[in-house]
Scaffold this motif. Structure first.
Motif, PDB file in Angstrom:
ATOM      1  N   SER A  33       1.398  -8.453   6.003  1.00 17.89           N
ATOM      2  CA  SER A  33       1.716  -9.114   4.743  1.00 17.89           C
ATOM      3  C   SER A  33       3.172  -8.896   4.375  1.00 17.89           C
ATOM      4  O   SER A  33       3.783  -7.911   4.738  1.00 17.89           O
ATOM      5  N   GLU A  70      -2.051  -2.629  -9.468  1.00 20.82           N
ATOM      6  CA  GLU A  70      -2.642  -3.772 -10.148  1.00 20.82           C
ATOM      7  C   GLU A  70      -2.733  -3.503 -11.647  1.00 20.82           C
ATOM      8  O   GLU A  70      -3.232  -2.454 -12.062  1.00 20.82           O
ATOM      9  N   LEU A  98       6.975  -9.057 -11.147  1.00 19.49           N
ATOM     10  CA  LEU A  98       5.665  -8.885 -10.536  1.00 19.49           C
ATOM     11  C   LEU A  98       5.792  -9.017  -9.029  1.00 19.49           C
ATOM     12  O   LEU A  98       6.634  -9.756  -8.528  1.00 19.49           O
ATOM     13  N   HIS A  99       4.944  -8.313  -8.322  1.00 21.45           N
ATOM     14  CA  HIS A  99       4.922  -8.335  -6.859  1.00 21.45           C
ATOM     15  C   HIS A  99       3.602  -8.918  -6.394  1.00 21.45           C
ATOM     16  O   HIS A  99       2.580  -8.773  -7.063  1.00 21.45           O
ATOM     17  N   TYR A 100       3.627  -9.562  -5.247  1.00 18.45           N
ATOM     18  CA  TYR A 100       2.405 -10.086  -4.652  1.00 18.45           C
ATOM     19  C   TYR A 100       2.567 -10.116  -3.146  1.00 18.45           C
ATOM     20  O   TYR A 100       3.674 -10.065  -2.616  1.00 18.45           O
ATOM     21  N   VAL A 157      -2.561  -2.504  -2.334  1.00 18.32           N
ATOM     22  CA  VAL A 157      -2.663  -2.712  -3.780  1.00 18.32           C
ATOM     23  C   VAL A 157      -3.641  -1.682  -4.334  1.00 18.32           C
ATOM     24  O   VAL A 157      -4.777  -1.601  -3.885  1.00 18.32           O
ATOM     25  N   SER A 191       5.325  -2.760   3.180  1.00 16.90           N
ATOM     26  CA  SER A 191       4.034  -3.339   3.527  1.00 16.90           C
ATOM     27  C   SER A 191       3.574  -2.745   4.844  1.00 16.90           C
ATOM     28  O   SER A 191       4.314  -2.734   5.815  1.00 16.90           O
ATOM     29  N   SER A 232       2.009 -11.907   0.535  1.00 17.17           N
ATOM     30  CA  SER A 232       1.957 -13.231   1.150  1.00 17.17           C
ATOM     31  C   SER A 232       1.720 -13.045   2.640  1.00 17.17           C
ATOM     32  O   SER A 232       2.294 -12.149   3.259  1.00 17.17           O
ATOM     33  N   VAL A 259       5.686  -8.584   1.100  1.00 12.91           N
ATOM     34  CA  VAL A 259       5.715  -8.339  -0.337  1.00 12.91           C
ATOM     35  C   VAL A 259       6.747  -9.269  -0.952  1.00 12.91           C
ATOM     36  O   VAL A 259       7.913  -9.258  -0.571  1.00 12.91           O
ATOM     37  N   CYS A 260       6.301 -10.085  -1.887  1.00 15.79           N
ATOM     38  CA  CYS A 260       7.182 -11.027  -2.573  1.00 15.79           C
ATOM     39  C   CYS A 260       7.361 -10.573  -4.020  1.00 15.79           C
ATOM     40  O   CYS A 260       6.519  -9.866  -4.566  1.00 15.79           O
ATOM     41  N   THR A 275       1.432  -5.788  -9.916  1.00 17.74           N
ATOM     42  CA  THR A 275       0.930  -7.157  -9.818  1.00 17.74           C
ATOM     43  C   THR A 275      -0.099  -7.325 -10.923  1.00 17.74           C
ATOM     44  O   THR A 275      -0.419  -6.362 -11.635  1.00 17.74           O
ATOM     45  N   SER A 311      -4.010  -9.045 -12.245  1.00 15.50           N
ATOM     46  CA  SER A 311      -5.317  -9.522 -11.807  1.00 15.50           C
ATOM     47  C   SER A 311      -6.252  -9.619 -12.999  1.00 15.50           C
ATOM     48  O   SER A 311      -6.161  -8.834 -13.935  1.00 15.50           O
TER      49      SER A 311
END
Length: 147
Positions: A127, A49, A110-112, A3, A123, A114, A129-130, A80, A82
């Motif tokens: 992790s 971000e 949006l991506h985050y 990120v 990734s 997990s 990427v969702c 994403t 923040s």
């Protein structure tokens, strides 16, 4: 990094109304290097971000400002969100403005990251990427009085 945050933090030193030229807008060389870095980060699968703390610092937009965010989105960059909390009072700081900014910039995905499930495409760690589609319609906004 997976990120990339505060992409254009340098702008904190030259707010739009201080009479000093914005280095990312006035210098072709600095802008070229910024775009080069955006392309590099997109190339390895970074997520950028969108950070609301810029509003606390008096800037017009969240980080990244609309011109750099436009460069990221134009190249297919992932984003994403923040609030850059520095304490409990900062949680969701300026999210009431964020929804409008996302809509204005055409961001609805949006991506985050997990944990678990193995690394996904784009990734570099364990992790995953969702993706959150139709982010502007998510129940979060209404549940927090933002519409």
């Amino acid at each position: 990094p997976e990120v990339v945050g505060h992409f254009d933090l340098v702008r904190i030193f030259h707010p739009y109304d201080d009479g000093v030229a914005d280095p990312l807008c006035e210098s072709d060389e600095v802008r070229r290097l910024a775009v080069r870095n955006i392309e590099y980060a997109i190339g390895y699968g970074a997520i950028f971000e969108i950070n609301t703390r810029a509003w606390k610092k008096g800037l017009r937009d969240a980080y990244p400002q609309r011109d750099m965010l436009g460069e990221i989105l134009e190249r297919g960059g992932r984003v994403t969100i923040s609030d850059d909390s520095h304490g409990p009072g900062d949680v969701c700081m300026h999210y009431s403005r964020l929804l409008g900014y996302l809509r204005e910039m055409g961001v609805d995905r949006l991506h985050y990251l997990s944990r678990g499930g193995g690394a996904s495409e784009g990734s570099s760690s364990g992790s995953r990427v969702c993706v959150l589609e139709k982010a502007s319609e998510h129940e979060f906004w209404a549940a927090n009085g933002i519409a």
